[in-house]
Design a protein around this motif. Structure first.
Motif, PDB file in Angstrom:
ATOM      1  N   TYR A  35      79.880  42.919  75.242  1.00  0.00           N
ATOM      2  CA  TYR A  35      78.562  43.543  75.320  1.00  0.00           C
ATOM      3  C   TYR A  35      78.518  44.549  76.461  1.00  0.00           C
ATOM      4  N   LEU A  36      77.824  45.653  76.224  1.00  0.00           N
ATOM      5  CA  LEU A  36      77.711  46.713  77.222  1.00  0.00           C
ATOM      6  C   LEU A  36      76.596  46.463  78.216  1.00  0.00           C
ATOM      7  N   GLY A  37      75.679  45.560  77.896  1.00  0.00           N
ATOM      8  CA  GLY A  37      74.593  45.250  78.807  1.00  0.00           C
ATOM      9  C   GLY A  37      73.359  46.099  78.594  1.00  0.00           C
ATOM     10  N   HIS A  38      73.305  46.852  77.517  1.00  0.00           N
ATOM     11  CA  HIS A  38      72.149  47.687  77.211  1.00  0.00           C
ATOM     12  C   HIS A  38      71.574  47.287  75.866  1.00  0.00           C
ATOM     13  N   TYR A  39      70.261  47.322  75.776  1.00  0.00           N
ATOM     14  CA  TYR A  39      69.547  46.937  74.567  1.00  0.00           C
ATOM     15  C   TYR A  39      68.694  48.108  74.107  1.00  0.00           C
ATOM     16  N   ILE A  40      68.671  48.339  72.790  1.00  0.00           N
ATOM     17  CA  ILE A  40      67.857  49.417  72.238  1.00  0.00           C
ATOM     18  C   ILE A  40      67.122  48.909  71.010  1.00  0.00           C
ATOM     19  N   ASP A  41      66.124  49.674  70.589  1.00  0.00           N
ATOM     20  CA  ASP A  41      65.388  49.362  69.376  1.00  0.00           C
ATOM     21  C   ASP A  41      66.229  49.779  68.177  1.00  0.00           C
ATOM     22  N   ILE A  42      66.101  49.076  67.076  1.00  0.00           N
ATOM     23  CA  ILE A  42      66.930  49.356  65.909  1.00  0.00           C
ATOM     24  C   ILE A  42      66.655  50.742  65.320  1.00  0.00           C
ATOM     25  N   GLU A  43      65.452  51.274  65.522  1.00  0.00           N
ATOM     26  CA  GLU A  43      65.134  52.617  65.028  1.00  0.00           C
ATOM     27  C   GLU A  43      65.840  53.700  65.836  1.00  0.00           C
ATOM     28  N   ASP A  44      66.314  53.378  67.027  1.00  0.00           N
ATOM     29  CA  ASP A  44      66.996  54.349  67.878  1.00  0.00           C
ATOM     30  C   ASP A  44      68.509  54.364  67.668  1.00  0.00           C
ATOM     31  N   TRP A  45      69.015  53.625  66.700  1.00  0.00           N
ATOM     32  CA  TRP A  45      70.456  53.541  66.453  1.00  0.00           C
ATOM     33  C   TRP A  45      70.824  54.292  65.181  1.00  0.00           C
ATOM     34  N   ASP A  46      71.801  55.187  65.272  1.00  0.00           N
ATOM     35  CA  ASP A  46      72.333  55.921  64.129  1.00  0.00           C
ATOM     36  C   ASP A  46      73.582  55.190  63.667  1.00  0.00           C
ATOM     37  N   ASP A  47      73.458  54.410  62.599  1.00  0.00           N
ATOM     38  CA  ASP A  47      74.557  53.570  62.141  1.00  0.00           C
ATOM     39  C   ASP A  47      75.691  54.393  61.541  1.00  0.00           C
ATOM     40  N   ASN A  49      76.763  57.523  62.477  1.00  0.00           N
ATOM     41  CA  ASN A  49      77.547  58.168  63.529  1.00  0.00           C
ATOM     42  C   ASN A  49      77.881  57.246  64.691  1.00  0.00           C
ATOM     43  N   LYS A  50      77.321  56.036  64.686  1.00  0.00           N
ATOM     44  CA  LYS A  50      77.551  55.048  65.752  1.00  0.00           C
ATOM     45  C   LYS A  50      77.148  55.593  67.122  1.00  0.00           C
ATOM     46  N   LEU A  51      75.940  56.186  67.167  1.00  0.00           N
ATOM     47  CA  LEU A  51      75.399  56.738  68.403  1.00  0.00           C
ATOM     48  C   LEU A  51      73.929  56.384  68.533  1.00  0.00           C
ATOM     49  N   VAL A  52      73.425  56.494  69.749  1.00  0.00           N
ATOM     50  CA  VAL A  52      72.002  56.310  70.012  1.00  0.00           C
ATOM     51  C   VAL A  52      71.297  57.612  69.642  1.00  0.00           C
ATOM     52  N   LYS A  53      70.220  57.511  68.880  1.00  0.00           N
ATOM     53  CA  LYS A  53      69.483  58.702  68.452  1.00  0.00           C
ATOM     54  C   LYS A  53      68.771  59.349  69.626  1.00  0.00           C
ATOM     55  N   GLU A  54      68.421  60.612  69.449  1.00  0.00           N
ATOM     56  CA  GLU A  54      67.727  61.354  70.498  1.00  0.00           C
ATOM     57  C   GLU A  54      66.302  60.857  70.713  1.00  0.00           C
ATOM     58  N   SER A  55      65.792  60.043  69.804  1.00  0.00           N
ATOM     59  CA  SER A  55      64.448  59.497  69.982  1.00  0.00           C
ATOM     60  C   SER A  55      64.389  58.507  71.145  1.00  0.00           C
ATOM     61  N   HIS A  56      65.535  57.967  71.558  1.00  0.00           N
ATOM     62  CA  HIS A  56      65.598  57.070  72.712  1.00  0.00           C
ATOM     63  C   HIS A  56      65.540  57.906  73.985  1.00  0.00           C
ATOM     64  N   TYR A  57      64.783  57.442  74.976  1.00  0.00           N
ATOM     65  CA  TYR A  57      64.562  58.231  76.192  1.00  0.00           C
ATOM     66  C   TYR A  57      65.836  58.457  77.006  1.00  0.00           C
ATOM     67  N   ASN A  58      66.848  57.604  76.848  1.00  0.00           N
ATOM     68  CA  ASN A  58      68.065  57.682  77.648  1.00  0.00           C
ATOM     69  C   ASN A  58      69.292  57.847  76.754  1.00  0.00           C
ATOM     70  N   SER A  59      69.143  58.561  75.649  1.00  0.00           N
ATOM     71  CA  SER A  59      70.209  58.632  74.649  1.00  0.00           C
ATOM     72  C   SER A  59      71.460  59.335  75.167  1.00  0.00           C
ATOM     73  N   GLU A  60      71.307  60.385  75.946  1.00  0.00           N
ATOM     74  CA  GLU A  60      72.481  61.123  76.433  1.00  0.00           C
ATOM     75  C   GLU A  60      73.366  60.244  77.299  1.00  0.00           C
ATOM     76  N   LYS A  61      72.768  59.530  78.227  1.00  0.00           N
ATOM     77  CA  LYS A  61      73.548  58.669  79.131  1.00  0.00           C
ATOM     78  C   LYS A  61      74.175  57.497  78.378  1.00  0.00           C
ATOM     79  N   LEU A  62      73.438  56.910  77.439  1.00  0.00           N
ATOM     80  CA  LEU A  62      73.988  55.791  76.676  1.00  0.00           C
ATOM     81  C   LEU A  62      75.146  56.240  75.788  1.00  0.00           C
TER      82      LEU A  62
END
Length: 106
Positions: A35-47, A49-62
């Motif tokens: 585990y990476l130690g970070h939790y996100i909402d399921i709507e913020d996950w792009d399954d 491309n396996k990336l955090v969507k830009e709708s998440h406030y910290n997507s670039e860093k994650l």
């Protein structure tokens, strides 16, 4: 058979309804998770491309963290395979994420 390393969003939410980001290591159909130690909402996950969507406030860093952790794990996996030391998924995880011997409390 070669082992594979992927980033995934686990499907078990925590008490706040957020899902953990994890690296899955699979060898001979047996998987183990780091585990990476970070939790996100399921709507913020792009399954796809396996990336955090830009709708998440910290997507670039994650997304940057995800790439760094995947590259680290893949480099160590290649070095283990070069030494012919890849046995099981758990052994690979233990070897990839073992603490460095240089760190000392004193």
């Amino acid at each position: 058979m070669a082992a594979s390393i992927q980033i995934i969003l686990r499907k078990r939410p925590n008490s706040e309804g957020l899902y953990p980001l994890a690296i899955r290591i699979t060898k001979d159909r047996h998987s183990t998770y780091k585990y990476l130690g970070h939790y996100i909402d399921i709507e913020d996950w792009d399954d796809k491309n396996k990336l955090v969507k830009e709708s998440h406030y910290n997507s670039e860093k994650l997304n940057e963290l995800i790439q760094i952790k995947l590259n680290e794990a893949q480099k160590r996996m290649v070095s283990l395979q070069a030494k012919d030391r890849d046995a099981t998924a758990f052994f690979i995880k233990k070897e990839i994420y073992k603490p460095s011997k240089k760190s000392n409390f004193f």
